[in-house]
Design an enzyme around this catalytic site. Structure first.
Site, PDB file in Angstrom:
ATOM      1  N   SER A   1       0.830  -1.189   0.000  1.00 25.37           N
ATOM      2  CA  SER A   1       0.000   0.000   0.000  1.00 25.37           C
ATOM      3  C   SER A   1       0.870   1.246   0.000  1.00 25.37           C
ATOM      4  CB  SER A   1      -0.904  -0.008   1.237  1.00 25.37           C
ATOM      5  OG  SER A   1      -1.424   1.271   1.425  1.00 25.37           O
TER       6      SER A   1
ATOM      7  N   LYS B   1      30.799  -1.218   3.480  1.00 23.32           N
ATOM      8  CA  LYS B   1      30.881  -1.309   4.943  1.00 23.32           C
ATOM      9  C   LYS B   1      31.883  -2.395   5.332  1.00 23.32           C
ATOM     10  CE  LYS B   1      28.118  -2.599   8.973  1.00 23.32           C
ATOM     11  NZ  LYS B   1      26.841  -3.143   9.449  1.00 23.32           N
TER      12      LYS B   1
ATOM     13  N   PRO C   1      35.130  -5.432  13.230  1.00 27.10           N
ATOM     14  CA  PRO C   1      35.285  -5.518  11.778  1.00 27.10           C
ATOM     15  C   PRO C   1      34.727  -6.837  11.237  1.00 27.10           C
ATOM     16  CG  PRO C   1      37.336  -6.128  12.833  1.00 27.10           C
ATOM     17  CD  PRO C   1      36.357  -5.848  13.940  1.00 27.10           C
TER      18      PRO C   1
ATOM     19  N   ILE D   1      17.875  -7.328   8.179  1.00 27.91           N
ATOM     20  CA  ILE D   1      17.797  -7.700   6.761  1.00 27.91           C
ATOM     21  C   ILE D   1      18.389  -9.100   6.592  1.00 27.91           C
ATOM     22  CG2 ILE D   1      18.632  -7.121   4.436  1.00 27.91           C
ATOM     23  CD1 ILE D   1      18.428  -4.152   5.275  1.00 27.91           C
TER      24      ILE D   1
HETATM   25  C1  LIG Z   1      15.091   2.106  13.939  1.00 25.15           C
HETATM   26  C2  LIG Z   1      15.382   0.969  13.009  1.00 25.15           C
HETATM   27  C3  LIG Z   1      16.627   0.872  12.398  1.00 25.15           C
HETATM   28  C4  LIG Z   1      16.919  -0.232  11.577  1.00 25.15           C
HETATM   29  N1  LIG Z   1      18.163  -0.363  11.030  1.00 25.15           N
HETATM   30  C5  LIG Z   1      18.473  -1.507  10.353  1.00 25.15           C
HETATM   31  C6  LIG Z   1      19.762  -1.723   9.814  1.00 25.15           C
HETATM   32  O1  LIG Z   1      20.638  -0.869   9.876  1.00 25.15           O
HETATM   33  N2  LIG Z   1      20.004  -2.888   9.196  1.00 25.15           N
HETATM   34  C7  LIG Z   1      19.059  -3.866   9.068  1.00 25.15           C
HETATM   35  O2  LIG Z   1      19.350  -4.958   8.554  1.00 25.15           O
HETATM   36  N3  LIG Z   1      17.813  -3.646   9.503  1.00 25.15           N
HETATM   37  C8  LIG Z   1      17.500  -2.512  10.141  1.00 25.15           C
HETATM   38  N4  LIG Z   1      16.238  -2.312  10.585  1.00 25.15           N
HETATM   39  C9  LIG Z   1      15.204  -3.277  10.238  1.00 25.15           C
HETATM   40  C10 LIG Z   1      14.781  -3.058   8.793  1.00 25.15           C
HETATM   41  O3  LIG Z   1      14.334  -1.734   8.643  1.00 25.15           O
HETATM   42  C11 LIG Z   1      13.680  -4.025   8.419  1.00 25.15           C
HETATM   43  O4  LIG Z   1      14.050  -5.329   8.762  1.00 25.15           O
HETATM   44  C12 LIG Z   1      13.450  -4.003   6.937  1.00 25.15           C
HETATM   45  O5  LIG Z   1      13.269  -2.701   6.479  1.00 25.15           O
HETATM   46  C13 LIG Z   1      12.247  -4.835   6.576  1.00 25.15           C
HETATM   47  O6  LIG Z   1      11.063  -4.170   6.937  1.00 25.15           O
HETATM   48  P1  LIG Z   1       9.715  -4.818   6.451  1.00 25.15           P
HETATM   49  O7  LIG Z   1       9.743  -4.921   4.979  1.00 25.15           O
HETATM   50  O8  LIG Z   1       9.511  -6.060   7.231  1.00 25.15           O
HETATM   51  O9  LIG Z   1       8.612  -3.792   6.941  1.00 25.15           O
HETATM   52  P2  LIG Z   1       8.135  -2.350   6.337  1.00 25.15           P
HETATM   53  O10 LIG Z   1       9.243  -1.595   5.735  1.00 25.15           O
HETATM   54  O11 LIG Z   1       7.379  -1.719   7.461  1.00 25.15           O
HETATM   55  O12 LIG Z   1       7.121  -2.734   5.177  1.00 25.15           O
HETATM   56  C14 LIG Z   1       5.820  -3.144   5.463  1.00 25.15           C
HETATM   57  C15 LIG Z   1       5.046  -3.179   4.162  1.00 25.15           C
HETATM   58  O13 LIG Z   1       3.749  -3.690   4.417  1.00 25.15           O
HETATM   59  C16 LIG Z   1       2.806  -2.863   3.775  1.00 25.15           C
HETATM   60  N5  LIG Z   1       1.539  -2.948   4.497  1.00 25.15           N
HETATM   61  C17 LIG Z   1       1.313  -2.871   5.828  1.00 25.15           C
HETATM   62  N6  LIG Z   1      -0.001  -2.967   6.074  1.00 25.15           N
HETATM   63  C18 LIG Z   1      -0.602  -3.134   4.888  1.00 25.15           C
HETATM   64  C19 LIG Z   1      -1.955  -3.272   4.474  1.00 25.15           C
HETATM   65  N7  LIG Z   1      -2.956  -3.264   5.339  1.00 25.15           N
HETATM   66  N8  LIG Z   1      -2.211  -3.381   3.162  1.00 25.15           N
HETATM   67  C20 LIG Z   1      -1.220  -3.379   2.228  1.00 25.15           C
HETATM   68  N9  LIG Z   1       0.065  -3.255   2.562  1.00 25.15           N
HETATM   69  C21 LIG Z   1       0.370  -3.114   3.872  1.00 25.15           C
HETATM   70  C22 LIG Z   1       3.419  -1.474   3.807  1.00 25.15           C
HETATM   71  O14 LIG Z   1       2.845  -0.649   2.834  1.00 25.15           O
HETATM   72  C23 LIG Z   1       4.862  -1.820   3.509  1.00 25.15           C
HETATM   73  O15 LIG Z   1       5.038  -1.938   2.113  1.00 25.15           O
HETATM   74  C24 LIG Z   1      15.920  -1.201  11.352  1.00 25.15           C
HETATM   75  C25 LIG Z   1      14.651  -1.044  11.906  1.00 25.15           C
HETATM   76  C26 LIG Z   1      14.384   0.008  12.737  1.00 25.15           C
HETATM   77  C27 LIG Z   1      13.010   0.139  13.347  1.00 25.15           C
END
Ligand SMILES: Cc1cc2nc3c(=O)[nH]c(=O)nc-3n(C[C@H](O)[C@H](O)[C@H](O)COP(=O)(O)OP(=O)(O)OC[C@H]3O[C@@H](n4cnc5c(N)ncnc54)[C@H](O)[C@@H]3O)c2cc1C
Length: 508
Positions: A46, A85, A103, A353
């Site tokens: 979305s 990195k 490292p 990730i």
């Molecule tokens: C503060 C912070 C720092 C981070 N730093 C790192 C880092 O340095 N290295 C690392 O490996 N990881 C890091 N992470 C973790 C990393 O950001 C996530 O693991 C990665 O981005 C995967 O996120 P995701 O795709 O699971 O969720 P999101 O990015 O939240 O994606 C969720 C998806 O679901 C969709 N969605 C939700 N509800 C609905 C719905 N009802 N209908 C349709 N679509 C919907 C959204 O639109 C979106 O596309 C960090 C996280 C945080 C919170």
């Protein structure tokens, strides 16, 4: 593409919910690995909801993901404002004013069958060896802001360079989206309002979209972020809350301009109620303060972050809330959760990730058919739970041995009783500096050594086998390695110059 034979139990429809890093990594992987099968892959995301927008630092296994999928690494770096990195620099963790490096890659070689860690530690305790970082090519290069890719066939540490990437999270998801869509993944931009569940089997049969459409599937991958739209809201997996072990529960993130050299590492600076990250990209810096809301309010945390940026802020600070822990089950019936939907550990060692990547690799190893054998799910759940727990323990090691007692947060995190497995590890190290890496464990023994040393946590005794080596021979080998590392680093270009020389990368 081969069609499954009539009556086959092969999966025909895989549906992914979520288009963040986890969703598009899943789509890209499945598009690649299922290419010879007649499996339809649909991803629903979305654009109104958006993604978490952080997650910009990775660890070396990401390079396998890139290679296995045949992604063009240079293109990725170019399109995602990527940088290289070599590890993480920790500042003010043991005590204010101290710093150390964790490292990537291997440091040193065994000598007469004795591990480098053991003989280095023996000589360090005897007062003759330098810091551990001085023997690591990655740490020494990172501290000098230098980088080169491994030089194949070179009979020196330059052939052993181990690296990962920093990239813009949003651009990375777009990069993977293009790859996946080109390979036939069907994308739907719509809000999912719920899921239809078979009353008898409890299996999910279709997603319901807000616009009235429904998306049927055989296997559902929940990448919907923290809320866990399918795994939690539909299937009620339950969540193990680990805040009593890792109490940080919020973050505020902001992007800024860069001043100074392009460093090939993440800087993690300990703060009064948590820690702050700095991730350098080609065109900007990603910053964030991860903190515990029991000890600092959101406004103060934001002020602390904004007042410690090296350049100008270019976005408004973005607050994020999380609960450290993991789903009790990652795979239930015909639903597998990946990414933030599966759990969260603070990003101190950039492992989220990677956990998506591990989940995908395991899912492909145990790829189900429509019978969804229970044993496969149990195996998956047990293996991923193990990985989460070992990473949690490794993160806790960044806090427990700290000597900081300048704030209530640090006094709390230092006094947390470690889980049994970590306790045993700490005791084993305390005795003779020994660390054992278990099978399937992410971080190698030397990673643990770097954190123990960074926290100035010394064992009571050196390893007796290391003590049996001739001290002059060991000192000679250590001196030789240190000067070799220094010479190799001197031959490497500045990280910034290396990137600028990559074809098609514009200077920022
Ligand atoms: C503060 C912070 C720092 C981070 N730093 C790192 C880092 O340095 N290295 C690392 O490996 N990881 C890091 N992470 C973790 C990393 O950001 C996530 O693991 C990665 O981005 C995967 O996120 P995701 O795709 O699971 O969720 P999101 O990015 O939240 O994606 C969720 C998806 O679901 C969709 N969605 C939700 N509800 C609905 C719905 N009802 N209908 C349709 N679509 C919907 C959204 O639109 C979106 O596309 C960090 C996280 C945080 C919170």
């Amino acid at each position: 593409m081969t069609s499954p034979p009539e009556g086959s139990a092969d999966l025909q429809n895989v549906v992914i919910v979520g288009g963040g890093t986890a969703g598009w990594m899943s789509a890209a992987s499945l598009a690649h690995f299922l290419k010879s099968r007649n499996t339809r892959i649909t991803l629903v995301e979305s654009s109104q909801i958006g993604t978490v927008g952080v997650g910009e630092a990775t660890i070396p296994p990401i390079m396998d993901f890139i290679r296995v999928l045949g992604l063009d690494e240079d293109q990725l770096i170019k399109r995602c404002n990527g940088t290289f990195k070599l590890g993480i620099k920790f500042k003010d963790w043991s005590e204010i004013g101290t710093s150390f490096f964790h490292p990537f890659g291997q440091t040193g070689q065994p000598l007469e069958g004795v591990d480098f860690s053991a003989y280095w530690l023996g000589r360090r305790m005897a007062g003759s060896a330098s810091r551990l970082e001085d023997y690591s090519l990655m740490a020494t290069a990172a501290e000098a802001d230098r980088f080169t890719r491994p030089i194949k066939g070179h009979n020196s540490p330059l052939s052993q360079i181990t690296y990962a990437l920093h990239f813009d999270a949003t651009l990375f998801a777009e990069f993977l989206r293009d790859y996946a869509v080109e390979r036939g993944v069907h994308r739907i931009d719509a809000k999912v309002s719920g899921a239809k569940v078979d009353g008898e089997t409890g299996f999910i049969t279709a997603l319901q979209l807000e616009d009235g459409r429904s998306v049927p599937g055989d296997l559902f991958i929940d990448c919907s972020g923290f809320r866990g739209l399918l795994i939690e809201e539909t299937l009620g997996a339950g969540y193990d809350d680990w805040r009593h072990w890792l109490p940080c529960d919020r973050a505020v993130a902001v992007q800024s301009t860069r001043n100074g050299p392009l460093s090939p590492y993440v800087l993690a600076t300990a703060r009064e109620a948590g820690w702050q990250w700095r991730i350098p990209l080609q065109n900007r810096v990603g910053n964030g303060y991860v903190y515990c809301s029991d000890y600092i309010d959101d406004e103060t945390a934001t002020r602390t972050l904004m007042s410690s940026l090296e350049g100008e802020a270019i976005t408004t600070p973005r607050p994020l809330r999380f609960t450290t822990g993991r789903r009790r089950k990652f795979w239930i019936k015909n639903c597998v959760a990946l990414g933030l939907a599966s759990g969260f550990l603070e990003p101190l060692e950039s492992t989220s990730i990677h956990l998506v990547q591990r989940g995908l690799a395991l899912l492909l190893k145990l790829f189900p058919d429509r019978n969804f054998a229970r044993a496969e799910q149990d195996q998956y759940n047990a293996m991923l739970a193990y990985e989460y727990e070992r990473i949690r323990d490794f993160l806790m090691l960044h806090y427990i041995p700290s000597k900081r007692d300048d704030s209530p947060f640090w006094r709390q995190v230092r006094s947390i009783a470690p889980p049994d497995h970590l306790d045993q590890r700490i005791e084993l190290f305390r005795s003779h500096g020994r660390i054992f890496r278990e099978e399937h464990e992410l971080f190698p023994a030397q990673s643990w050594l770097y954190i123990f040393m960074g926290q100035a946590f010394m064992p009571r005794h050196a390893d007796p086998l290391a003590g049996g080596l001739d001290a002059a021979v060991v000192d000679g080998a250590l001196d030789h390695l240190k000067s070799l590392v220094t010479r190799c680093v001197a031959s490497m270009p500045a990280h910034e110059d290396f990137i600028a020389a990559m074809p098609g990368v514009a200077a920022h």
